[in-house]
Design a protein around this motif. Sequence first.
Motif, PDB file in Angstrom:
ATOM      1  N   VAL A   1      11.874 -29.952   3.977  1.00 35.50           N
ATOM      2  CA  VAL A   1      11.462 -29.050   2.902  1.00 35.50           C
ATOM      3  C   VAL A   1      11.697 -29.697   1.543  1.00 35.50           C
ATOM      4  O   VAL A   1      12.732 -30.327   1.326  1.00 35.50           O
ATOM      5  CB  VAL A   1      12.265 -27.728   2.985  1.00 35.50           C
ATOM      6  CG1 VAL A   1      11.868 -26.766   1.880  1.00 35.50           C
ATOM      7  CG2 VAL A   1      12.081 -27.079   4.346  1.00 35.50           C
ATOM      8  N   ASN A   2      10.741 -29.507   0.633  1.00 33.87           N
ATOM      9  CA  ASN A   2      10.927 -29.930  -0.746  1.00 33.87           C
ATOM     10  C   ASN A   2      12.082 -29.131  -1.337  1.00 33.87           C
ATOM     11  O   ASN A   2      12.072 -27.897  -1.274  1.00 33.87           O
ATOM     12  CB  ASN A   2       9.665 -29.668  -1.580  1.00 33.87           C
ATOM     13  CG  ASN A   2       8.515 -30.533  -1.154  1.00 33.87           C
ATOM     14  OD1 ASN A   2       8.696 -31.665  -0.738  1.00 33.87           O
ATOM     15  ND2 ASN A   2       7.309 -30.002  -1.259  1.00 33.87           N
ATOM     16  N   LEU A   3      13.082 -29.789  -1.905  1.00 34.64           N
ATOM     17  CA  LEU A   3      14.248 -29.093  -2.426  1.00 34.64           C
ATOM     18  C   LEU A   3      13.934 -28.227  -3.638  1.00 34.64           C
ATOM     19  O   LEU A   3      14.640 -27.266  -3.906  1.00 34.64           O
ATOM     20  CB  LEU A   3      15.358 -30.095  -2.757  1.00 34.64           C
ATOM     21  CG  LEU A   3      16.001 -30.763  -1.548  1.00 34.64           C
ATOM     22  CD1 LEU A   3      17.056 -31.756  -1.991  1.00 34.64           C
ATOM     23  CD2 LEU A   3      16.602 -29.737  -0.610  1.00 34.64           C
ATOM     24  N   ARG A   4      12.883 -28.545  -4.371  1.00 35.68           N
ATOM     25  CA  ARG A   4      12.551 -27.732  -5.546  1.00 35.68           C
ATOM     26  C   ARG A   4      12.033 -26.350  -5.136  1.00 35.68           C
ATOM     27  O   ARG A   4      11.998 -25.434  -5.937  1.00 35.68           O
ATOM     28  CB  ARG A   4      11.551 -28.455  -6.431  1.00 35.68           C
ATOM     29  CG  ARG A   4      10.180 -28.593  -5.827  1.00 35.68           C
ATOM     30  CD  ARG A   4       9.227 -29.306  -6.780  1.00 35.68           C
ATOM     31  NE  ARG A   4       7.935 -29.453  -6.170  1.00 35.68           N
ATOM     32  CZ  ARG A   4       7.560 -30.479  -5.417  1.00 35.68           C
ATOM     33  NH1 ARG A   4       8.405 -31.465  -5.206  1.00 35.68           N
ATOM     34  NH2 ARG A   4       6.363 -30.537  -4.888  1.00 35.68           N
ATOM     35  N   HIS A   5      11.639 -26.195  -3.881  1.00 34.83           N
ATOM     36  CA  HIS A   5      11.186 -24.908  -3.372  1.00 34.83           C
ATOM     37  C   HIS A   5      12.401 -24.112  -2.909  1.00 34.83           C
ATOM     38  O   HIS A   5      13.317 -24.652  -2.310  1.00 34.83           O
ATOM     39  CB  HIS A   5      10.222 -25.129  -2.194  1.00 34.83           C
ATOM     40  CG  HIS A   5       9.778 -23.863  -1.538  1.00 34.83           C
ATOM     41  ND1 HIS A   5       9.017 -22.923  -2.182  1.00 34.83           N
ATOM     42  CD2 HIS A   5      10.009 -23.373  -0.309  1.00 34.83           C
ATOM     43  CE1 HIS A   5       8.792 -21.915  -1.356  1.00 34.83           C
ATOM     44  NE2 HIS A   5       9.388 -22.167  -0.221  1.00 34.83           N
ATOM     45  N   GLY A   6      12.423 -22.822  -3.174  1.00 31.03           N
ATOM     46  CA  GLY A   6      13.546 -21.982  -2.774  1.00 31.03           C
ATOM     47  C   GLY A   6      13.818 -22.004  -1.289  1.00 31.03           C
ATOM     48  O   GLY A   6      14.952 -21.911  -0.860  1.00 31.03           O
ATOM     49  N   ALA A   7      12.795 -22.146  -0.461  1.00 23.65           N
ATOM     50  CA  ALA A   7      12.891 -22.387   0.974  1.00 23.65           C
ATOM     51  C   ALA A   7      13.396 -21.231   1.824  1.00 23.65           C
ATOM     52  O   ALA A   7      13.556 -21.387   3.016  1.00 23.65           O
ATOM     53  CB  ALA A   7      13.742 -23.622   1.258  1.00 23.65           C
ATOM     54  N   ALA A   8      13.648 -20.069   1.262  1.00 22.24           N
ATOM     55  CA  ALA A   8      14.141 -18.960   2.078  1.00 22.24           C
ATOM     56  C   ALA A   8      13.063 -18.452   3.035  1.00 22.24           C
ATOM     57  O   ALA A   8      13.379 -18.006   4.139  1.00 22.24           O
ATOM     58  CB  ALA A   8      14.638 -17.827   1.194  1.00 22.24           C
ATOM     59  N   HIS A   9      11.810 -18.524   2.610  1.00 18.95           N
ATOM     60  CA  HIS A   9      10.695 -18.072   3.450  1.00 18.95           C
ATOM     61  C   HIS A   9       9.566 -19.091   3.367  1.00 18.95           C
ATOM     62  O   HIS A   9       9.229 -19.561   2.291  1.00 18.95           O
ATOM     63  CB  HIS A   9      10.154 -16.723   2.968  1.00 18.95           C
ATOM     64  CG  HIS A   9      11.155 -15.636   3.021  1.00 18.95           C
ATOM     65  ND1 HIS A   9      11.957 -15.314   1.957  1.00 18.95           N
ATOM     66  CD2 HIS A   9      11.487 -14.794   4.019  1.00 18.95           C
ATOM     67  CE1 HIS A   9      12.742 -14.316   2.302  1.00 18.95           C
ATOM     68  NE2 HIS A   9      12.482 -13.984   3.540  1.00 18.95           N
ATOM     69  N   LEU A  10       8.997 -19.410   4.515  1.00 22.58           N
ATOM     70  CA  LEU A  10       7.823 -20.265   4.577  1.00 22.58           C
ATOM     71  C   LEU A  10       6.825 -19.631   5.537  1.00 22.58           C
ATOM     72  O   LEU A  10       7.161 -18.688   6.257  1.00 22.58           O
ATOM     73  CB  LEU A  10       8.204 -21.673   5.054  1.00 22.58           C
ATOM     74  CG  LEU A  10       9.030 -22.505   4.083  1.00 22.58           C
ATOM     75  CD1 LEU A  10       9.477 -23.800   4.732  1.00 22.58           C
ATOM     76  CD2 LEU A  10       8.260 -22.789   2.807  1.00 22.58           C
ATOM     77  N   TYR A  11       5.621 -20.152   5.561  1.00 22.45           N
ATOM     78  CA  TYR A  11       4.569 -19.592   6.409  1.00 22.45           C
ATOM     79  C   TYR A  11       3.886 -20.685   7.214  1.00 22.45           C
ATOM     80  O   TYR A  11       3.714 -21.800   6.750  1.00 22.45           O
ATOM     81  CB  TYR A  11       3.519 -18.878   5.549  1.00 22.45           C
ATOM     82  CG  TYR A  11       4.057 -17.683   4.832  1.00 22.45           C
ATOM     83  CD1 TYR A  11       3.954 -16.414   5.396  1.00 22.45           C
ATOM     84  CD2 TYR A  11       4.693 -17.815   3.604  1.00 22.45           C
ATOM     85  CE1 TYR A  11       4.468 -15.312   4.745  1.00 22.45           C
ATOM     86  CE2 TYR A  11       5.204 -16.714   2.947  1.00 22.45           C
ATOM     87  CZ  TYR A  11       5.084 -15.461   3.525  1.00 22.45           C
ATOM     88  OH  TYR A  11       5.604 -14.365   2.879  1.00 22.45           O
ATOM     89  N   ARG A  12       3.473 -20.314   8.414  1.00 22.76           N
ATOM     90  CA  ARG A  12       2.645 -21.169   9.262  1.00 22.76           C
ATOM     91  C   ARG A  12       1.597 -20.266   9.886  1.00 22.76           C
ATOM     92  O   ARG A  12       1.931 -19.365  10.655  1.00 22.76           O
ATOM     93  CB  ARG A  12       3.490 -21.859  10.344  1.00 22.76           C
ATOM     94  CG  ARG A  12       2.690 -22.607  11.364  1.00 22.76           C
ATOM     95  CD  ARG A  12       2.070 -23.855  10.757  1.00 22.76           C
ATOM     96  NE  ARG A  12       1.255 -24.492  11.781  1.00 22.76           N
ATOM     97  CZ  ARG A  12       0.193 -25.212  11.496  1.00 22.76           C
ATOM     98  NH1 ARG A  12      -0.153 -25.417  10.253  1.00 22.76           N
ATOM     99  NH2 ARG A  12      -0.509 -25.753  12.456  1.00 22.76           N
ATOM    100  N   ASP A  13       0.322 -20.465   9.526  1.00 22.57           N
ATOM    101  CA  ASP A  13      -0.769 -19.632  10.046  1.00 22.57           C
ATOM    102  C   ASP A  13      -0.449 -18.148   9.903  1.00 22.57           C
ATOM    103  O   ASP A  13      -0.519 -17.387  10.856  1.00 22.57           O
ATOM    104  CB  ASP A  13      -1.060 -19.974  11.505  1.00 22.57           C
ATOM    105  CG  ASP A  13      -1.598 -21.379  11.674  1.00 22.57           C
ATOM    106  OD1 ASP A  13      -2.213 -21.893  10.720  1.00 22.57           O
ATOM    107  OD2 ASP A  13      -1.407 -21.959  12.752  1.00 22.57           O
ATOM    108  N   HIS A  14      -0.050 -17.733   8.716  1.00 22.23           N
ATOM    109  CA  HIS A  14       0.252 -16.331   8.377  1.00 22.23           C
ATOM    110  C   HIS A  14       1.486 -15.786   9.081  1.00 22.23           C
ATOM    111  O   HIS A  14       1.729 -14.585   9.059  1.00 22.23           O
ATOM    112  CB  HIS A  14      -0.959 -15.435   8.631  1.00 22.23           C
ATOM    113  CG  HIS A  14      -2.198 -15.922   7.963  1.00 22.23           C
ATOM    114  ND1 HIS A  14      -2.362 -15.918   6.595  1.00 22.23           N
ATOM    115  CD2 HIS A  14      -3.317 -16.481   8.463  1.00 22.23           C
ATOM    116  CE1 HIS A  14      -3.527 -16.431   6.287  1.00 22.23           C
ATOM    117  NE2 HIS A  14      -4.142 -16.786   7.397  1.00 22.23           N
ATOM    118  N   THR A  15       2.252 -16.640   9.726  1.00 26.01           N
ATOM    119  CA  THR A  15       3.512 -16.221  10.337  1.00 26.01           C
ATOM    120  C   THR A  15       4.634 -16.477   9.345  1.00 26.01           C
ATOM    121  O   THR A  15       4.802 -17.601   8.876  1.00 26.01           O
ATOM    122  CB  THR A  15       3.785 -17.016  11.637  1.00 26.01           C
ATOM    123  OG1 THR A  15       2.751 -16.746  12.576  1.00 26.01           O
ATOM    124  CG2 THR A  15       5.134 -16.647  12.228  1.00 26.01           C
TER     125      THR A  15
END
Length: 154
Positions: free
Chosen positions: A122-136
């Motif tokens: 994960v890019n560290l500049r992104h908050g990273a608490a939530h991500l998506y894969r195909d709307h999941t």
Amino acid sequence: TAPSNDVAAPSEAALCAWRRDDICAGFARVDAQTQEQYTAQMLNLDINGAVNFKKGCYPGQEIVARTYYLGKPKKRLRAYHAQGDHTVPSAGDTLTDEQDVKQATVVDAVHCDGALWVSAIVNLRHGAAHLYRDHTLLVEHPLPYVLEQEDKND
């Protein structure tokens, strides 16, 4: 009588649980598709004790040492999960933020015990608490170690 060399192959459920536990523990599963794509720091090997920068030589030492002594990594391994029956992404697949902007790359993923488990760089500049894969929606799973680079003076 001679001891038997027969060892039962692990069940599919046991292999699934092993991969899930590795993801939850923050251990990256690097295979032929993903080898040579990540530095030790990106895989958190400098944090979880797998690499010691004060001992000997190792493959990729120059780039790893350069990152360690001159800067900080811009990407790190993190773990995510989603409850329910979801398609398992492949290594190298993209994870995005709410605006569908790429924020991470899948390292490993497995569906186990009714949930999807994913390790991703994960890019560290992104908050990273939530991500998506195909709307999941994938929710970050806390790792058993702190994602901060160690003090370089210790």
